[in-house]
Design an enzyme around this catalytic site. Structure first.
Site, PDB file in Angstrom:
ATOM      1  N   HIS A 108      -6.858  -2.465   9.207  1.00 34.86           N
ATOM      2  CA  HIS A 108      -7.822  -2.109   7.873  1.00 34.86           C
ATOM      3  C   HIS A 108      -8.632  -1.080   8.615  1.00 34.86           C
ATOM      4  O   HIS A 108      -9.500  -1.086   9.584  1.00 34.86           O
ATOM      5  CB  HIS A 108      -8.475  -3.326   7.433  1.00 34.86           C
ATOM      6  CG  HIS A 108      -8.873  -3.356   6.204  1.00 34.86           C
ATOM      7  ND1 HIS A 108     -10.005  -2.508   5.960  1.00 34.86           N
ATOM      8  CD2 HIS A 108      -8.857  -3.724   5.180  1.00 34.86           C
ATOM      9  CE1 HIS A 108     -10.347  -2.801   4.621  1.00 34.86           C
ATOM     10  NE2 HIS A 108      -9.679  -3.484   4.039  1.00 34.86           N
ATOM     11  N   ARG A 145     -14.960   0.872  -1.796  1.00 34.20           N
ATOM     12  CA  ARG A 145     -14.147   2.022  -2.202  1.00 34.20           C
ATOM     13  C   ARG A 145     -13.892   2.297  -3.565  1.00 34.20           C
ATOM     14  O   ARG A 145     -13.704   3.131  -4.143  1.00 34.20           O
ATOM     15  CB  ARG A 145     -13.341   2.381  -1.133  1.00 34.20           C
ATOM     16  CG  ARG A 145     -13.755   2.734   0.127  1.00 34.20           C
ATOM     17  CD  ARG A 145     -12.770   2.898   1.199  1.00 34.20           C
ATOM     18  NE  ARG A 145     -12.201   1.603   1.685  1.00 34.20           N
ATOM     19  CZ  ARG A 145     -10.906   1.290   2.169  1.00 34.20           C
ATOM     20  NH1 ARG A 145     -10.138   2.391   1.837  1.00 34.20           N
ATOM     21  NH2 ARG A 145     -10.510   0.140   2.568  1.00 34.20           N
TER      22      ARG A 145
END
Length: 530
Positions: free
Chosen positions: A247, A270
């Site tokens: 990740h 995000r």
């Protein structure tokens, strides 16, 4: 990985069975409680209220595309059928959580690799924590209300062996608790999670991805591949073990930058408009690209990398920001000038990055292929929430090979009475998992595993009735609508099965043992380790 086990347990109970849930840790929860972005679902009631034009078919296309991974044009051959189950059962799974457990999953956001907003979360707390504890508290209530007859939870129970009969069928499992060996007999649903914390020299990670052994991880100490190891010991096949997801946004604590276990910066940060900056204050990727892509772009650039949310984005995901700030892994800045000073760059550089981003957002695309822009504009006189992030071992796409009904597969086909759900089951996500699909995987395949185990057990019971029952293998089914009971009988004996699920609390499945060959089947039905 408790959530998939809890989903399976509740589904077994809904189908009239009884369960024993075994967990090697002192407290239930697993990695599922750490899931921060949400759970995906297509055609959910929450989406419909917002007018989001999603569908299981669009979701399936996104999932299969992501499953290809980098440098491949097609997913593994066994992934599309599993992805179909995942995506087409997603809407009912999310609605099941909201309706049966009273959960708030009304907020919907769009994560990397998704073409529609479909990641559901509530207004407070991390969604993984909220969902897991709702299912856990419900199961604990069933255990208390029925005196352990319908559900029984055993913690600090380290399951170390699957028990098989002479034909290779699974008939139970062995576990250790307080230094003593114990057994539970019955079909087994494995929900033990992945191996992303299996850092021992002899561990699975060292065997399949030695290049990742020195990476930090988001996973708890329980994620050591126990279920995979036990199933492989009786001949189960595994797939894609080398497909371990790194990740891009593990949270770096300034006071403990080398910590092996790190918190994860939710992808939803995000999704609401957060941008990624390199050490020079420049963007370097589509922040909403797939995880393998974003991590790959970080390797090509210079850190430290920062995740930056402006005031609007911070407000939209306020609970997360407050939580991260409280843990010391995120910092609030009063202006862009303060942020530039912290980064050691000229304010003019940061202002230029903001200006360029605002321009490409107006056009609807940028040089990295980004198409979705939220909570603009970025302005130097705004306030910001900022975290230092780094690539981190997060999720294992590979695991035990299963079919579309969660049965574990060996070289000859399904292993009788052995099922798997969640991260230890391979093939569902191919070479790369989309954000929000891990919680979904837990619920969908937990429910599938529970339903299949109950169905297989009942089918086997009827088969045994034909073999060892009354005249010419006949058996009788008596239905009492007023008492909501079903009586199945053959030969000299009989078995009372549970009522169909009703609005009130579940009824215990009472199983007096009939004569002859039906006895071991009924004994196995009494307990279902999950």
């Amino acid at each position: 990985q408790m959530k998939k086990g809890l989903s399976a347990a509740h589904t077994v109970i809904e189908h009239g069975g009884r369960v024993v849930l075994l967990d090697k840790m002192a407290f239930l929860g697993g990695n599922s409680t750490k899931a921060t972005s949400g759970i995906n679902g297509a055609l959910t009631k929450a989406q419909m209220k917002k007018g989001i034009p999603d569908s299981p078919e669009i979701f399936e296309q996104d999932t299969v595309k992501s499953a290809c991974g980098l440098n491949h044009s097609a997913p593994p051959e066994y992934t599309p059928p599993l992805a179909h189950v995942l995506t087409h059962d997603s809407g009912p799974a999310v609605d099941w959580l909201m309706e049966r457990f009273g959960l708030d999953l009304s907020l919907v956001s769009q994560l990397g690799g998704h073409s529609q907003p479909r990641t559901h979360r509530g207004k407070e707390r991390f969604p993984g924590f909220t969902i897991t504890y709702a299912l856990m508290e419900k199961l604990e209530a069933i255990e208390a209300e029925t005196g352990g007859e319908v559900a029984r939870i055993v913690s600090k129970a380290n399951v170390n062996k699957l028990i098989t009969d002479a034909t290779g069928h699974v008939v139970g499992c062995q576990y250790e608790k307080d230094g003593q060996a114990h057994t539970e007999m019955g079909p087994v649903i494995l929900a033990t999670g992945g191996f992303a914390a299996d850092f021992s020299p002899q561990g699975i990670l060292a065997r399949v991805r030695p290049d990742l052994v020195n990476f930090p991880t988001t996973n708890g100490e329980h994620c050591t591949g126990d279920g995979i190891k036990m199933a492989e010991a009786i001949g189960a096949k595994s797939v894609d073990l080398e497909s371990v997801q790194v990740h891009p946004t593990g949270l770096v604590h300034p006071g403990e930058p080398e910590a092996k276990v790190k918190f994860l910066a939710a992808e939803a940060l995000r999704g609401v408009g957060g941008i990624l900056l390199n050490a020079h204050g420049q963007r370097f990727c589509d922040e909403l690209g797939r995880r393998d892509y974003v991590s790959g772009e970080m390797y090509k650039n210079k850190g430290p990398f920062r995740l930056v949310l402006n005031g609007k984005a911070s407000k939209e995901i306020e609970w997360h920001c407050k939580h991260y700030c409280g843990r010391g892994v995120m910092k609030r800045f009063g202006s862009g000038h303060e942020l530039a000073r912290e980064m050691g760059i000229s304010p003019a550089v940061l202002q230029d990055t903001f200006r360029r981003y605002n321009q490409v957002a107006q056009r609807g695309s940028d040089e990295f292929g980004k198409k979705f822009f939220h909570n603009l504009p970025l302005e130097m006189n705004d306030h910001f929430h900022v975290a230092i992030v780094c690539p981190i071992v997060h999720y294992c796409m590979g695991g035990l090979k299963i079919d579309e009904e969660s049965r574990v597969i060996n070289s000859s086909g399904p292993i009788m009475n052995l099922y798997a759900a969640g991260e230890l089951a391979g093939g569902v996500h191919g070479r790369n998992r989309l954000g929000g699909n891990s919680l979904l995987d837990c619920v969908v395949f937990g429910r599938v595993a529970g339903a299949t185990a109950a169905k297989d057990l009942f089918a086997h019971l009827l088969s045994q009735a034909r073999v060892g029952g009354g005249a010419a293998g006949k058996f009788n089914v008596e239905v009492d609508p007023s008492g909501q009971a079903v009586q199945i009988s053959w030969g000299q004996g009989g078995m009372a099965a549970a009522a169909a699920p009703a609005a009130r609390k579940p009824a215990a499945a009472k199983m007096p043992v009939p004569e002859a060959t039906a006895a071991p089947v009924v004994a196995a039905a009494a307990k279902m380790p999950v």
